[in-house]
Design a protein around this motif. Structure first.
Motif, PDB file in Angstrom:
ATOM      1  N   ARG A   1     -27.272  -5.821 -38.026  1.00 24.96           N
ATOM      2  CA  ARG A   1     -27.211  -6.172 -39.488  1.00 24.96           C
ATOM      3  C   ARG A   1     -27.891  -4.752 -40.364  1.00 24.96           C
TER       4      ARG A   1
ATOM      5  N   PRO B   1     -20.705 -11.867 -33.757  1.00 24.33           N
ATOM      6  CA  PRO B   1     -21.252 -13.025 -33.046  1.00 24.33           C
ATOM      7  C   PRO B   1     -22.908 -12.776 -33.117  1.00 24.33           C
ATOM      8  N   ASN B   2     -23.507 -13.941 -32.960  1.00 21.88           N
ATOM      9  CA  ASN B   2     -25.071 -13.958 -33.383  1.00 21.88           C
ATOM     10  C   ASN B   2     -25.734 -13.004 -32.436  1.00 21.88           C
ATOM     11  N   GLU B   3     -25.201 -12.880 -31.201  1.00 19.37           N
ATOM     12  CA  GLU B   3     -25.900 -11.789 -30.289  1.00 19.37           C
ATOM     13  C   GLU B   3     -25.906 -10.326 -30.967  1.00 19.37           C
TER      14      GLU B   3
ATOM     15  N   LYS C   1     -27.110  -9.712 -34.056  1.00 22.22           N
ATOM     16  CA  LYS C   1     -27.818  -9.700 -35.221  1.00 22.22           C
ATOM     17  C   LYS C   1     -28.664  -8.179 -35.216  1.00 22.22           C
TER      18      LYS C   1
END
Length: 83
Positions: free
Chosen positions: A26, A19-21, A23
Motif C-alpha cells: 500500500r 490480496p490481503n497478503e 498489504k
C-alpha cells in the motif's frame, strides 16, 4: 525491486483488488502488466506461443550458430600438443 504474481478480477468499477497478503505494498509505486486470461483465443498452446513470441521479441538479430561453428572449424586454432 520485488516481483509478485497473483490473479485478480477487475470489478465493475474498474478496480483491481490486491490480496490481503500484499498489504505491505500500500502506498508503493508499482508497475502492472495485465494479461487478459479470457482472451478471444483461449487455446493454451496458442496463448503460450503468443506470450513466448512477445517476450522474446527483443529487437536483436539472432546469432547464426551454423556460421559461427563453420568459422571456428575453418580457423582451427588448436595447437598440436603431441606429435
Amino acid at each position: 525491486m520485488n516481483r509478485y504474481q497473483f490473479e485478480s478480477v477487475i470489478n465493475e468499477n474498474g478496480m483491481i483488488v490486491l490480496p490481503n497478503e500484499m498489504k505491505s505494498l500500500r502506498q508503493h509505486r508499482i508497475r502492472l502488466m495485465i494479461l487478459d486470461l479470457e482472451a478471444e483465443n483461449s487455446d493454451p498452446v496458442y496463448f503460450l506461443d503468443y506470450i513466448t513470441r512477445k517476450f522474446a521479441d527483443t529487437g536483436e538479430v539472432d546469432l547464426n550458430l551454423s556460421e559461427i561453428y563453420t568459422g571456428r572449424t575453418d580457423a582451427d586454432e588448436r595447437r598440436i600438443m603431441f606429435d
